[in-house]
Enzyme design. Structure first.
Site, PDB file in Angstrom:
ATOM      1  N   ARG A 178      -0.575  -0.940  -3.508  1.00 60.42           N
ATOM      2  CA  ARG A 178      -2.016  -0.799  -3.320  1.00 60.42           C
ATOM      3  C   ARG A 178      -2.834  -1.535  -4.384  1.00 60.42           C
ATOM      4  NH1 ARG A 178      -2.578   1.703   0.950  1.00 60.42           N
ATOM      5  NH2 ARG A 178      -4.839   1.844   0.781  1.00 60.42           N
ATOM      6  N   LEU A 179      -2.223  -2.540  -5.001  1.00 61.99           N
ATOM      7  CA  LEU A 179      -2.948  -3.406  -5.935  1.00 61.99           C
ATOM      8  C   LEU A 179      -3.471  -4.609  -5.144  1.00 61.99           C
ATOM      9  CD1 LEU A 179      -0.608  -3.188  -9.058  1.00 61.99           C
ATOM     10  CD2 LEU A 179      -2.691  -1.885  -8.559  1.00 61.99           C
TER      11      LEU A 179
END
Length: 200
Positions: A178-179
């Site tokens: 989720r970066l």
């Protein structure tokens, strides 16, 4: 200027968006040009629905609809709209916020004429967003409008395009854990774009 390369390469967000849409046309099973269009009503209550984006111009995004629909009336009241275009297969999205003007000239005529005859007749028959007694009454109205307008119906005066001219564009790509990668273009008073990277 935020440092960008790969799928984000380039200074023009419209060119990047067109490039992404072209990629999505090869991978998305249905309607790669679908956008979730958001507007607000007179009370400030948000409203959102799916429509099909029909053109990415050099400085605007264009879609077509019935001007008397809920979205048409809301846009007429505020002159503003936003949308997101998300491609699950590419794990990317484009977000846009901007001001809206009508496209009801030759470009709208040309697009209307490019549609299937049944869709052109349907535009005449549907009182979009208004209460409908039954599907059979809609079918009857389609038949009536077909007889009235024949094989080459003109574009209805209540149907045409809207051109969204962005004040803000965000290009987003999914990242591991989720970066995500997010780049935001902001329109300056000079007309130039300021680009910045956003936290995921």
């Amino acid at each position: 200027m935020a440092e960008r390369d790969g799928i984000f390469a380039g200074d023009d967000p419209f060119i990047i968006a067109r490039r992404w849409l072209t990629e999505a046309e090869r991978t998305e099973p249905n309607d790669p040009n679908a956008i979730a269009l958001a507007t607000v009503d007179a009370d400030g209550m948000p409203d959102v629905r799916m429509v099909l984006l029909k053109d990415i111009e050099d400085d605007a995004f264009v879609f077509y609809t019935n001007y008397d629909s809920a979205k048409g009336r809301q846009i007429a009241e505020t002159g503003k709209a936003a949308f997101v275009m998300h491609w699950k297969s590419l794990r990317r999205q484009v977000r846009v916020r901007g001001t809206v003007t009508r496209e009801d000239g030759p470009q709208a005529d040309a697009y209307y004429q490019s549609r299937a005859l049944q869709s052109r007749i349907g535009a005449w028959a549907s009182r979009q967003s208004q209460i409908l007694d039954s599907r059979s009454s809609l079918v009857a109205e389609v038949a009536r409008q077909g007889l009235s307008h024949g094989l080459n119906p003109p574009r209805p005066p209540f149907w045409g395009g809207f051109r969204i001219k962005p004040v803000q564009i965000e290009l987003w790509a999914d990242g591991a854990f989720r970066l995500h990668d997010r780049f935001q273009w902001i329109r300056c008073d000079s007309g130039d774009w300021k680009v910045r990277r956003l936290s995921p």
